[in-house]
Design a protein around this motif. Structure first.
Motif, mmCIF file in Angstrom:
data_model
loop_
_atom_site.group_PDB
_atom_site.id
_atom_site.type_symbol
_atom_site.label_atom_id
_atom_site.label_comp_id
_atom_site.label_asym_id
_atom_site.label_seq_id
_atom_site.Cartn_x
_atom_site.Cartn_y
_atom_site.Cartn_z
ATOM 1 N N VAL A 73 1.256 -1.443 0.061
ATOM 2 C CA VAL A 73 0.110 0.103 0.540
ATOM 3 C C VAL A 73 0.836 1.143 0.277
ATOM 4 O O VAL A 73 0.787 1.986 -0.735
ATOM 5 C CB VAL A 73 -1.158 -0.044 0.820
ATOM 6 C CG1 VAL A 73 -1.244 1.369 1.354
ATOM 7 C CG2 VAL A 73 -1.611 -1.348 1.037
ATOM 8 N N ASP A 128 -7.275 0.380 -2.480
ATOM 9 C CA ASP A 128 -6.698 0.405 -0.958
ATOM 10 C C ASP A 128 -5.748 1.480 -0.343
ATOM 11 O O ASP A 128 -5.159 1.339 0.385
ATOM 12 C CB ASP A 128 -5.775 -0.985 -0.790
ATOM 13 C CG ASP A 128 -6.197 -2.150 -0.694
ATOM 14 O OD1 ASP A 128 -7.677 -1.840 -0.102
ATOM 15 O OD2 ASP A 128 -6.070 -3.507 -1.429
ATOM 16 N N THR A 129 -5.935 2.906 -1.801
ATOM 17 C CA THR A 129 -5.025 4.252 -0.771
ATOM 18 C C THR A 129 -6.001 5.460 -1.289
ATOM 19 O O THR A 129 -7.249 5.181 -0.886
ATOM 20 C CB THR A 129 -4.285 4.381 -2.474
ATOM 21 O OG1 THR A 129 -5.271 5.202 -3.295
ATOM 22 C CG2 THR A 129 -3.530 3.035 -3.144
ATOM 23 N N ARG A 139 -14.912 -2.557 -5.404
ATOM 24 C CA ARG A 139 -13.864 -3.165 -5.901
ATOM 25 C C ARG A 139 -15.121 -3.285 -7.076
ATOM 26 O O ARG A 139 -14.525 -3.138 -8.588
ATOM 27 C CB ARG A 139 -13.711 -4.358 -5.569
ATOM 28 C CG ARG A 139 -12.752 -5.435 -7.238
ATOM 29 C CD ARG A 139 -11.129 -7.044 -5.805
ATOM 30 N NE ARG A 139 -11.156 -6.132 -4.823
ATOM 31 C CZ ARG A 139 -9.446 -5.766 -4.955
ATOM 32 N NH1 ARG A 139 -9.344 -5.645 -6.306
ATOM 33 N NH2 ARG A 139 -9.476 -5.340 -3.683
#
Ligand SMILES: N[C@@H](CC(=O)c1ccccc1NC=O)C(=O)O
Length: 291
Positions: free
Chosen positions: A9, A193-194, A204
């Motif tokens: 990440v 995920d950032t 997603r």
């Protein structure tokens, strides 16, 4: 499409923070500088061109666009429709007229499109808003003949999503003759995920459904010309995304050029459209046939 899957990440956040890759300004000042330059350029454009500002294309607060008219308009004229960046969460159409001066002086209108940024806006809704703005222009501004899309960063993503539109769901088919996609994102999954997704809150499924990389359609016979531009000082991930998306479009039969612009970063690659002599300004004028 999968190299990013092995990245932590931390590495992804670095790759998807354009401000960390500039050689011109440091990460703490470059975004403020970008906001200042685009706002000042827009003010200049509004002072020098004939405009129609805040034209509603829908009922929402942000569903408005600004039209910058050609200095000496012919009966009909082409329009460059500009879709701003800002990671789908900052900037607005009110910072997005800076590219107008070199274009309006050559008979081309510029239209800056507003859309609902996050957290108010959802990714699916932003894509639909940009599509509806084009339907509105086609129906309500018949003097515009020929639309050239131009988007920066997140705006290039939205422009690329327009290219995948099934227009049978809409009342009209906008006459899109070209698309200039500048330092864009074409696969949203690496962002999930950032920090970029903190405000967007994409699942997603949403990220996949809104990834132009997954939605490349076979080119139709009169498909528009696409120019994918990327900066030398964009991050390797941004550069990879532009390369892979341009390849995927080409493989599907589209007429695509990948333009790798030397000496610029994620921000001045687009800011410099306010200059007549900038190579990308010239390439756009050439695409429109006004060079
Ligand atoms: N947090 C990001 C900000 C960013 O990417 C950005 C900021 C202003 C205008 C465009 C941007 N990039 C993509 O839409 C960065 O670190 O550069």
């Amino acid at each position: 499409m999968g190299g990013w899957r092995g990245m932590s990440v931390e590495v992804l956040e670095d790759q998807y923070s354009p401000s960390r890759w500039s050689r011109r300004l440091d990460r703490d000042t470059i975004i403020d500088a970008h906001l200042e330059v685009t706002a000042a350029g827009t003010e200049r454009a509004r002072a020098s061109a004939q405009t129609l500002l805040h034209v509603p294309y829908g009922g929402g607060d942000r569903e408005k666009l600004d039209i910058y008219f050609p200095t000496s308009p012919s009966e009909t004229f082409p329009a460059l429709v500009y879709i701003h960046g800002g990671y789908w969460q900052c900037l607005s159409k009110d910072d997005s007229g800076f590219a107008a001066p070199p274009l309006v002086s050559r008979g081309v209108a510029v239209v800056a499109v507003g859309y609902d940024t996050a957290p108010a806006g959802h990714m699916d809704a932003m894509v639909q808003q940009v599509r509806r703005s084009l339907v509105f222009l086609t129906e309500q501004h018949p003097r515009i003949r020929g639309i050239y899309l131009c988007g920066h960063s997140a705006g290039a993503h939205l422009a690329a999503m327009v290219l995948s539109t099934d227009w049978t769901e809409f009342r009209v088919v906008p006459d899109i003759k070209g698309a200039v996609l500048v330092s864009g994102l074409y696969d949203l999954e690496p962002l999930l995920d950032t920090y970029v997704n903190d405000a967007l809150k994409m699942s997603r499924e949403v990220a996949q459904r809104n990834s132009p990389m997954r939605r490349v359609t076979p080119a139709v016979p009169a498909a528009c010309e696409v120019l994918v531009a990327v900066a030398q000082h964009d991050s390797p991930e941004f550069r990879r995304q532009s390369q892979e998306y341009s390849q995927a479009l080409r493989a599907a039969g589209w007429s695509v050029s990948l333009l790798d612009l030397a000496g610029v970063d994620h921000f001045d690659i687009i800011e410099r459209l306010s200059e007549d002599s900038y190579i990308l300004t010239q390439v756009i004028l050439n695409m429109i046939g006004r060079a």
